[in-house]
Design a protein around this motif. Structure first.
Motif, PDB file in Angstrom:
ATOM      1  N   LEU A  22       0.822  -1.202   0.000  1.00 54.59           N
ATOM      2  CA  LEU A  22       0.000   0.000   0.000  1.00 54.59           C
ATOM      3  C   LEU A  22       0.862   1.260   0.000  1.00 54.59           C
ATOM      4  CD1 LEU A  22      -2.869   1.146   0.148  1.00 54.59           C
ATOM      5  CD2 LEU A  22      -2.712   1.032   2.638  1.00 54.59           C
ATOM      6  N   LEU A  23       1.926   1.259   0.789  1.00 52.70           N
ATOM      7  CA  LEU A  23       2.813   2.416   0.864  1.00 52.70           C
ATOM      8  C   LEU A  23       3.514   2.670  -0.468  1.00 52.70           C
ATOM      9  CD1 LEU A  23       4.419   1.982   4.414  1.00 52.70           C
ATOM     10  CD2 LEU A  23       2.828   3.761   3.681  1.00 52.70           C
ATOM     11  N   GLU A  24       3.955   1.596  -1.109  1.00 48.27           N
ATOM     12  CA  GLU A  24       4.682   1.744  -2.370  1.00 48.27           C
ATOM     13  C   GLU A  24       3.797   2.341  -3.468  1.00 48.27           C
ATOM     14  OE1 GLU A  24       6.274  -2.064  -3.276  1.00 48.27           O
ATOM     15  OE2 GLU A  24       7.889  -1.928  -1.811  1.00 48.27           O
ATOM     16  N   ILE A  25       2.583   1.826  -3.580  1.00 48.14           N
ATOM     17  CA  ILE A  25       1.709   2.311  -4.656  1.00 48.14           C
ATOM     18  C   ILE A  25       1.213   3.729  -4.371  1.00 48.14           C
ATOM     19  CG2 ILE A  25      -0.426   1.318  -3.715  1.00 48.14           C
ATOM     20  CD1 ILE A  25       0.577   1.417  -7.421  1.00 48.14           C
ATOM     21  N   THR A  26       0.878   4.029  -3.102  1.00 48.58           N
ATOM     22  CA  THR A  26       0.393   5.380  -2.777  1.00 48.58           C
ATOM     23  C   THR A  26       1.507   6.411  -2.886  1.00 48.58           C
ATOM     24  OG1 THR A  26       0.721   4.884  -0.419  1.00 48.58           O
ATOM     25  CG2 THR A  26      -1.502   4.623  -1.306  1.00 48.58           C
ATOM     26  N   GLN A  27       2.746   6.016  -2.532  1.00 45.41           N
ATOM     27  CA  GLN A  27       3.862   6.942  -2.655  1.00 45.41           C
ATOM     28  C   GLN A  27       4.113   7.292  -4.119  1.00 45.41           C
ATOM     29  OE1 GLN A  27       7.506   5.604  -0.845  1.00 45.41           O
ATOM     30  NE2 GLN A  27       8.660   7.416  -1.451  1.00 45.41           N
ATOM     31  N   ALA A  28       4.040   6.278  -4.976  1.00 43.17           N
ATOM     32  CA  ALA A  28       4.236   6.513  -6.414  1.00 43.17           C
ATOM     33  C   ALA A  28       3.144   7.432  -6.969  1.00 43.17           C
ATOM     34  CB  ALA A  28       4.244   5.194  -7.163  1.00 43.17           C
ATOM     35  N   ILE A  29       1.900   7.245  -6.487  1.00 37.69           N
ATOM     36  CA  ILE A  29       0.794   8.098  -6.931  1.00 37.69           C
ATOM     37  C   ILE A  29       0.997   9.536  -6.452  1.00 37.69           C
ATOM     38  CG2 ILE A  29      -1.679   8.542  -6.653  1.00 37.69           C
ATOM     39  CD1 ILE A  29      -2.049   5.473  -6.541  1.00 37.69           C
ATOM     40  N   PRO A  50       4.608   8.565 -13.785  1.00 41.06           N
ATOM     41  CA  PRO A  50       3.868   8.257 -15.016  1.00 41.06           C
ATOM     42  C   PRO A  50       3.155   6.913 -14.935  1.00 41.06           C
ATOM     43  CG  PRO A  50       6.242   8.079 -15.373  1.00 41.06           C
ATOM     44  CD  PRO A  50       6.059   8.690 -14.025  1.00 41.06           C
ATOM     45  N   GLU A  51       2.218   6.720 -15.846  1.00 40.26           N
ATOM     46  CA  GLU A  51       1.395   5.507 -15.848  1.00 40.26           C
ATOM     47  C   GLU A  51       2.235   4.243 -15.897  1.00 40.26           C
ATOM     48  OE1 GLU A  51      -1.307   3.538 -19.227  1.00 40.26           O
ATOM     49  OE2 GLU A  51      -2.204   5.377 -18.405  1.00 40.26           O
ATOM     50  N   SER A  52       3.268   4.213 -16.727  1.00 43.82           N
ATOM     51  CA  SER A  52       4.101   3.008 -16.849  1.00 43.82           C
ATOM     52  C   SER A  52       4.758   2.644 -15.529  1.00 43.82           C
ATOM     53  CB  SER A  52       5.173   3.220 -17.927  1.00 43.82           C
ATOM     54  OG  SER A  52       5.986   4.344 -17.612  1.00 43.82           O
ATOM     55  N   VAL A  53       5.202   3.648 -14.761  1.00 44.16           N
ATOM     56  CA  VAL A  53       5.823   3.398 -13.458  1.00 44.16           C
ATOM     57  C   VAL A  53       4.799   2.840 -12.477  1.00 44.16           C
ATOM     58  CG1 VAL A  53       6.964   4.471 -11.483  1.00 44.16           C
ATOM     59  CG2 VAL A  53       7.603   5.133 -13.809  1.00 44.16           C
ATOM     60  N   LEU A  54       3.601   3.435 -12.451  1.00 45.58           N
ATOM     61  CA  LEU A  54       2.549   2.947 -11.550  1.00 45.58           C
ATOM     62  C   LEU A  54       2.205   1.485 -11.847  1.00 45.58           C
ATOM     63  CD1 LEU A  54       0.071   5.972 -11.366  1.00 45.58           C
ATOM     64  CD2 LEU A  54       1.860   5.343  -9.754  1.00 45.58           C
ATOM     65  N   LEU A  55       2.104   1.147 -13.132  1.00 45.65           N
ATOM     66  CA  LEU A  55       1.771  -0.227 -13.506  1.00 45.65           C
ATOM     67  C   LEU A  55       2.872  -1.196 -13.100  1.00 45.65           C
ATOM     68  CD1 LEU A  55       0.228   0.452 -17.029  1.00 45.65           C
ATOM     69  CD2 LEU A  55      -1.003  -0.389 -15.022  1.00 45.65           C
ATOM     70  N   ASN A  56       4.138  -0.805 -13.253  1.00 44.24           N
ATOM     71  CA  ASN A  56       5.250  -1.670 -12.863  1.00 44.24           C
ATOM     72  C   ASN A  56       5.302  -1.873 -11.354  1.00 44.24           C
ATOM     73  OD1 ASN A  56       6.340  -2.361 -15.356  1.00 44.24           O
ATOM     74  ND2 ASN A  56       7.512  -0.450 -15.502  1.00 44.24           N
ATOM     75  N   ILE A  57       5.056  -0.794 -10.602  1.00 41.95           N
ATOM     76  CA  ILE A  57       5.038  -0.912  -9.139  1.00 41.95           C
ATOM     77  C   ILE A  57       3.895  -1.813  -8.690  1.00 41.95           C
ATOM     78  CG2 ILE A  57       4.615   0.364  -6.995  1.00 41.95           C
ATOM     79  CD1 ILE A  57       6.185   2.685  -8.209  1.00 41.95           C
ATOM     80  N   PHE A  58       2.735  -1.659  -9.326  1.00 40.48           N
ATOM     81  CA  PHE A  58       1.595  -2.503  -8.982  1.00 40.48           C
ATOM     82  C   PHE A  58       1.900  -3.976  -9.282  1.00 40.48           C
ATOM     83  CE2 PHE A  58      -2.366  -4.644 -10.260  1.00 40.48           C
ATOM     84  CZ  PHE A  58      -3.101  -4.506  -9.096  1.00 40.48           C
ATOM     85  N   LYS A  59       2.495  -4.233 -10.441  1.00 43.70           N
ATOM     86  CA  LYS A  59       2.833  -5.623 -10.796  1.00 43.70           C
ATOM     87  C   LYS A  59       3.843  -6.201  -9.802  1.00 43.70           C
ATOM     88  CE  LYS A  59       5.529  -6.778 -14.342  1.00 43.70           C
ATOM     89  NZ  LYS A  59       5.991  -7.049 -15.725  1.00 43.70           N
ATOM     90  N   PHE A  60       4.880  -5.428  -9.490  1.00 40.30           N
ATOM     91  CA  PHE A  60       5.893  -5.880  -8.529  1.00 40.30           C
ATOM     92  C   PHE A  60       5.264  -6.156  -7.170  1.00 40.30           C
ATOM     93  CE2 PHE A  60       8.896  -4.875  -5.122  1.00 40.30           C
ATOM     94  CZ  PHE A  60       9.963  -5.712  -5.443  1.00 40.30           C
ATOM     95  N   THR A  61       4.380  -5.278  -6.747  1.00 39.21           N
ATOM     96  CA  THR A  61       3.702  -5.428  -5.461  1.00 39.21           C
ATOM     97  C   THR A  61       2.894  -6.718  -5.415  1.00 39.21           C
ATOM     98  OG1 THR A  61       3.570  -3.045  -5.091  1.00 39.21           O
ATOM     99  CG2 THR A  61       1.962  -4.409  -3.958  1.00 39.21           C
TER     100      THR A  61
END
Length: 403
Positions: free
Chosen positions: A18-25, A30-41
């Motif tokens: 949760l912290l990783e995805i909210t921090q990125a937001i 950019p969208e590509s970074v958010l998607l990669n973080i979500f996949k990694f998470t």
């Protein structure tokens, strides 16, 4: 004890996710970074082995993430082919036989205000691991809403840029029109101009060469918007350059056609009327290039006639196929009404067009009246006719009264 430890570990991993995805937001990644973080998470913290994420976009679900899937899956699924039956907890996809999601064990639909924004298909690494579907759905929802907000912000920015461009084009177009029309005893002019949108496709001009000679014109470019305004700007610059060179009407119109065809390769055209009046010789010359024929009103004879002579529309052919110079002599006290098709194509509630016949009837009932009075009375007539029905095209009416 081990169970409690596992629960604690799982909550710790979920918190990290949760912290990783909210921090990125929050960092506006950019969208590509958010998607990669979500996949990694999902793969590292949530014990997910394989996954597919579809996100709603323009009436379809677009594949944004695909990991660990061997089968053939579509890159795009139309919304009409997706049915989520909440009562049975079953997702139905109307796909071709070449596609399959069988290797994935479950799916999570993501909703926002009763609208499905995304679908997450997944499979766990360890079937014995108790995956918290509520948390997985929540974090997916956070991601998808962030992506939707980004898309909305991007569209809003694009719209703001477009609005600025349209405003600039509108300013440019306004500079094409004469800032002041003559209101003297010898010549009185009045224009009524209603663009259909912020940037219209009509153009009118009046150029006093000297005390005795005057050029006047009206034009309508095919298409609307910024491209039409730029095309008309180039057209006006060419026209004024040619008129300053003392070229005759035929040369002017031929050169305008050549320049327009060269610039647009025959894909755009302009209807155009150009008139020239010499007070000393009392002579009117004109060329009508496919435009609505203006009406010439003779004050002494109390009659009107249409000015048709000329050629075809400009820009359709590399060279004009024919040319006729219209000429009227012994003109002293007369009026000319020039207009675009937005006037005659105005509609009423019965879907009838105002038409050329009605306009000619109105003109004949107002032969050679003061242009200001003519326009005032005509707009009353048009208002009664249309009865609130908006114009479907630009409307321009230019009236010139010569004494």
């Amino acid at each position: 004890m081990q169970t409690e430890k596992n629960k604690y570990l799982r909550k710790e991993l979920e918190l990290k996710a949760l912290l990783e995805i909210t921090q990125a937001i929050n960092e506006n990644q950019p969208e590509s970074v958010l998607l990669n973080i979500f996949k990694f998470t999902c793969l590292v913290h949530l014990n997910i082995k394989s996954m597919i994420l579809y996100v709603s976009k323009d009436g379809a679900f677009e594949n944004k993430i695909s990991h660990g899937v061997k089968g053939n899956i579509p890159s795009l699924i139309p919304e009409g082919q997706v049915l989520d039956e909440k009562s049975t907890g079953e997702l139905k996809l109307k796909l071709g036989s070449e596609y399959s999601f069988n290797e994935l064990e479950t799916y999570l639909p993501v909703y926002h205000k009763k609208q499905m924004l995304a679908i997450l298909f997944l499979r766990r690494k360890d079937p014995s691991f108790d995956l918290d579907l509520d948390f997985t759905e929540a974090i997916t929802n956070i991601l998808v809403v962030a992506l939707e907000n980004k898309r909305f912000a991007r569209k809003q920015l694009e719209q703001e840029v477009l609005n600025r461009e349209v405003a600039i084009a509108s300013q440019v177009q306004q500079m094409l029109f004469p800032s002041n029309l003559p209101k003297t005893k010898a010549l009185k002019a009045k224009v009524t101009y209603f663009p259909h949108s912020l940037v219209g496709g009509d153009y009118y001009d009046l150029i006093q060469k000297n005390a005795d000679e005057v050029y006047f014109c009206i034009a309508d470019v095919s298409g609307k918007g910024i491209s039409a305004a730029l095309l008309m700007s180039n057209f006006q610059a060419t026209l004024r350059t040619l008129l300053r060179s003392d070229a005759d009407l035929e040369t002017v119109v031929n050169q305008l056609n050549f320049t327009l065809f060269e610039n647009t390769k025959g894909e755009r055209f302009i209807t155009f009327f150009l008139g020239y009046y010499n007070r000393k010789t009392k002579t009117l010359e004109y060329i009508n290039a496919g435009h609505n024929p203006p009406l010439l009103c003779w004050e002494n004879d109390r009659k009107s006639e249409t000015l048709d002579a000329g050629t075809t529309i400009l820009g359709a052919f590399e060279s004009l196929p024919f040319m006729e110079i219209g000429r009227r002599e012994n003109l002293q006290q007369f009026t000319i009404h020039l207009y675009t098709d937005g006037l005659t194509e105005a509609m009423n509630k019965e879907e009838e067009e105002y038409g050329e016949e009605r306009f000619e009837t109105f003109v004949n009932a107002h032969i050679c009246v003061d242009p200001i009075d003519f326009h005032r009375d005509f707009m009353k007539e048009m208002k009664l006719f249309s009865d609130g029905i908006p114009l479907k095209d630009d409307l321009t009416l230019l009236s010139l009264r010569f004494n």
